[in-house]
Design an enzyme around this catalytic site. Structure first.
Site, PDB file in Angstrom:
ATOM      1  N   GLN A 112       0.821  -1.218   0.000  1.00  0.00           N
ATOM      2  CA  GLN A 112       0.000   0.000   0.000  1.00  0.00           C
ATOM      3  C   GLN A 112       0.857   1.272   0.000  1.00  0.00           C
ATOM      4  OE1 GLN A 112      -3.603  -0.798   0.495  1.00  0.00           O
ATOM      5  NE2 GLN A 112      -3.841   1.184  -0.490  1.00  0.00           N
ATOM      6  N   LYS A 115       1.836   1.842  -3.675  1.00  0.00           N
ATOM      7  CA  LYS A 115       0.623   2.084  -4.473  1.00  0.00           C
ATOM      8  C   LYS A 115       0.121   3.505  -4.229  1.00  0.00           C
ATOM      9  CE  LYS A 115      -2.318  -1.066  -3.963  1.00  0.00           C
ATOM     10  NZ  LYS A 115      -3.374  -2.038  -3.744  1.00  0.00           N
ATOM     11  N   LYS A 127      -2.653  -0.957   6.557  1.00  0.00           N
ATOM     12  CA  LYS A 127      -3.649  -1.986   6.283  1.00  0.00           C
ATOM     13  C   LYS A 127      -4.076  -2.572   7.613  1.00  0.00           C
ATOM     14  CE  LYS A 127      -5.691  -3.946   2.723  1.00  0.00           C
ATOM     15  NZ  LYS A 127      -6.039  -3.408   1.399  1.00  0.00           N
ATOM     16  N   GLY A 166     -12.482  -0.306   2.997  1.00  0.00           N
ATOM     17  CA  GLY A 166     -12.837  -1.717   2.887  1.00  0.00           C
ATOM     18  C   GLY A 166     -11.772  -2.536   2.186  1.00  0.00           C
ATOM     19  N   ASP A 167     -11.950  -3.836   2.200  1.00  0.00           N
ATOM     20  CA  ASP A 167     -11.134  -4.799   1.453  1.00  0.00           C
ATOM     21  C   ASP A 167     -11.967  -6.083   1.467  1.00  0.00           C
ATOM     22  OD1 ASP A 167      -8.202  -5.201   0.323  1.00  0.00           O
ATOM     23  OD2 ASP A 167      -8.587  -6.973   1.502  1.00  0.00           O
ATOM     24  N   THR A 210     -12.141   0.567  -7.979  1.00  0.00           N
ATOM     25  CA  THR A 210     -10.999  -0.346  -8.174  1.00  0.00           C
ATOM     26  C   THR A 210     -11.167  -1.117  -9.483  1.00  0.00           C
ATOM     27  OG1 THR A 210     -10.862  -0.542  -5.780  1.00  0.00           O
ATOM     28  CG2 THR A 210      -9.542  -2.077  -7.070  1.00  0.00           C
ATOM     29  N   ASN A 241     -16.317  -7.076  -4.984  1.00  0.00           N
ATOM     30  CA  ASN A 241     -16.321  -5.677  -5.407  1.00  0.00           C
ATOM     31  C   ASN A 241     -15.428  -5.430  -6.622  1.00  0.00           C
ATOM     32  OD1 ASN A 241     -14.678  -2.910  -4.972  1.00  0.00           O
ATOM     33  ND2 ASN A 241     -16.840  -2.619  -4.573  1.00  0.00           N
ATOM     34  N   SER A 384     -10.726   6.798  -2.803  1.00  0.00           N
ATOM     35  CA  SER A 384     -10.882   7.008  -1.361  1.00  0.00           C
ATOM     36  C   SER A 384     -10.300   8.370  -0.972  1.00  0.00           C
ATOM     37  CB  SER A 384     -10.142   5.927  -0.573  1.00  0.00           C
ATOM     38  OG  SER A 384     -10.944   4.784  -0.425  1.00  0.00           O
TER      39      SER A 384
END
Ligand code: NDP
Length: 452
Positions: A112, A115, A127, A166-167, A210, A241, A384
């Site tokens: 992350q 990214k 995370k 979320g994830d 995403t 998702n 986000s």
């Protein structure tokens, strides 16, 4: 000298963080792929950035007790790994899945960092999650769990400090319960979480971001080689998702998603996956894909019990483009060989680290174009951040405004990763390009901010 330094660091983290295989895998990929940069500029080694960047700034592990519908007390583990905040507040999702452990959260948090840097937006990397398994739980049990989880987590997050999202296993329902509890405890209605409902601080297009972003990225990647998405048969693993909105956008660009999967099986629907049925089965009824096959008799359902030995059925279905969009290490060497044999030209990662290192090597050596997750799935976190911006200025942009910004961000990420691959002699290898571009930004900020 660089190789031995990297090997020493890997050895150190193996000793200090035993059993965290996914984390070693993520670190190894980043450190070895940025060698062209380390050779070119020794300030990163001189400042010991490599040893510093692989250690989270803070790791929080906590107990989550909750009462199920029978009145039985259950206990899970909660995690938040605040990995790096040099370019902005910590940002990254929460995953609720029985497989979650510290190594998984650390690999996701590490990825992350880079990214988020690639989006060119001011967000650091983090995370979190829990080994809580939401499957088969009632709404009431999900709510109880989320409330208990937030009762501890709220101490460590904040709109300028750490903004979770979320994830896997954390969608709009869970974000709602988490946000409700945060507001109840703190009294603050603010942008402490993203992925909120549209009527209470959420951003249009966050849900789609995403998946849409992944397709925008694939489009840019193909365009460099004079190709397009038009008339391409695509396989898209997962049916959550990321997967659903990848498939939706593929149709809009004239491609055809012909297969998807979940943790229990794979659907092969040659005439094209019916998105409305899929949303009804997976998002509304939270059912297995077997229910999709009952609605479409011309679709074939392959249960995991009948997967090819050592492989995953979805990658054995002939396709032009593959979008792994379920989970880590879901596309291995056996699968990669099958994709190559069947003429697949691009693997575009929607999930985080879905392709094993030997599979990546095989794909690249076989001339398959490869879009790494760090770049290709960054549209979610970028949107986000757009939600955070809207919350901070107390405005809400419409769907088209957000989608246009998302599309532009994905184009820019592609340009950055591709440009950086060229600059450092990796000629279109986007793993090298994305890792170098992300690392450079974060590492330079670490040097600027001193030894802290
Ligand atoms: P969801 O929970 O919405 O969906 C996950 C999907 O993957 C489900 O269909 C699930 O099946 C399937 N799945 C999960 N674990 C396995 C497994 N071990 N084997 C096979 N299938 C599995 O999650 P998301 O779509 O949000 O996330 C998917 C991936 O994308 C993850 O790697 C995540 O980290 C990454 N990602 C997500 C972002 C987001 O914005 N949501 C942003 C960037 C990356 P089942 O329905 O049976 O559980």
């Amino acid at each position: 000298m660089i190789d031995s330094k990297i090997s020493d660091i890997l050895q150190d983290i193996k000793e200090s963080s035993p059993g965290q295989n996914e984390f070693y895998q993520a670190v190894e990929e980043v450190l070895f792929s940025i060698k062209p940069l380390l050779k070119y500029d020794n300030k990163y080694l001189d400042n010991n950035i490599l040893s510093r960047i692989v250690v989270p700034e803070r790791t929080i592990i906590f107990r989550v007790n909750w009462l199920d519908d029978k009145g039985v007390v259950n206990t899970n583990l909660g995690y938040r790994v605040q990995f790096n905040s040099v370019i902005g507040p910590y940002k990254g999702g929460l995953r609720f899945h029985e497989s979650v452990n510290l190594g998984i959260v650390k690999f996701l948090g590490f990825e992350q960092i880079f990214k988020n840097a690639l989006t060119n937006l001011p967000i650091g990397g983090a995370k979190g999650g829990s080994n809580f398994n939401p499957k088969g739980k009632s709404d009431n049990e999900i709510m109880k769990f989320c409330q208990s989880f937030m009762t501890e987590l709220y101490k460590y997050i904040g709109k300028n400090r750490d903004v979770p999202a979320g994830d896997i296993g954390v969608g709009s329902r869970e974000i709602g319960y988490l946000f409700g509890q945060y507001k109840k405890i703190t009294g603050d209605f603010d942008g402490v979480l993203t992925g909120k409902g549209i009527n209470w601080g959420g951003s249009f297009a966050r849900k789609e971001a995403t998946g849409y972003g992944s397709v925008y990225f694939a489009k840019e990647h193909l365009a460099v080689y004079g190709d397009s998405l038009e008339d391409k048969d695509c396989v898209v693993s997962g049916s959550g998702n990321v997967s659903i909105y990848t498939m939706k956008k593929l149709y809009e660009f004239g491609a055809k998603p012909i297969a998807c999967s979940d943790s229990r099986g794979t659907i092969y629907h040659k005439k094209g996956i019916d998105i409305a049925s899929l949303i009804s089965v997976k998002e509304v009824h939270r059912d297995s894909l077997e229910a999709y096959a009952k609605l479409h008799h011309d679709a074939k359902y392959i249960d995991t019990a009948h997967y090819p030995s050592g492989g995953h059925a979805i990658w054995h279905i002939p396709c032009d483009l593959a979008f792994p969009s379920a989970t880590q290490n879901e596309l291995n060497l056996i699968d990669a060989k099958e994709l190559v044999k069947n003429g697949c030209i691009l693997v575009n990662e929607g999930a985080n680290m879905p392709t094993t290192p030997d599979a990546i090597e095989y794909l690249l050596n076989s001339g398959v174009k490869f879009s790494p997750a760090k770049a290709a799935n960054a549209g979610g976190v970028a949107t986000s951040q757009l939600e955070m911006s809207q919350n901070a200025s107390m405005t809400q942009w419409n769907f088209e405004e957000v989608d246009i910004k998302l599309h532009q961000i994905m184009k820019n990420i592609f340009k950055t990763a591709y440009g950086s691959s060229k600059e450092y002699g990796a000629d279109g290898n986007l793993i090298v390009g994305a890792n170098i571009a992300g690392f450079k930004k974060v590492a330079s900020a670490m040097i600027d901010q001193g030894v802290i």
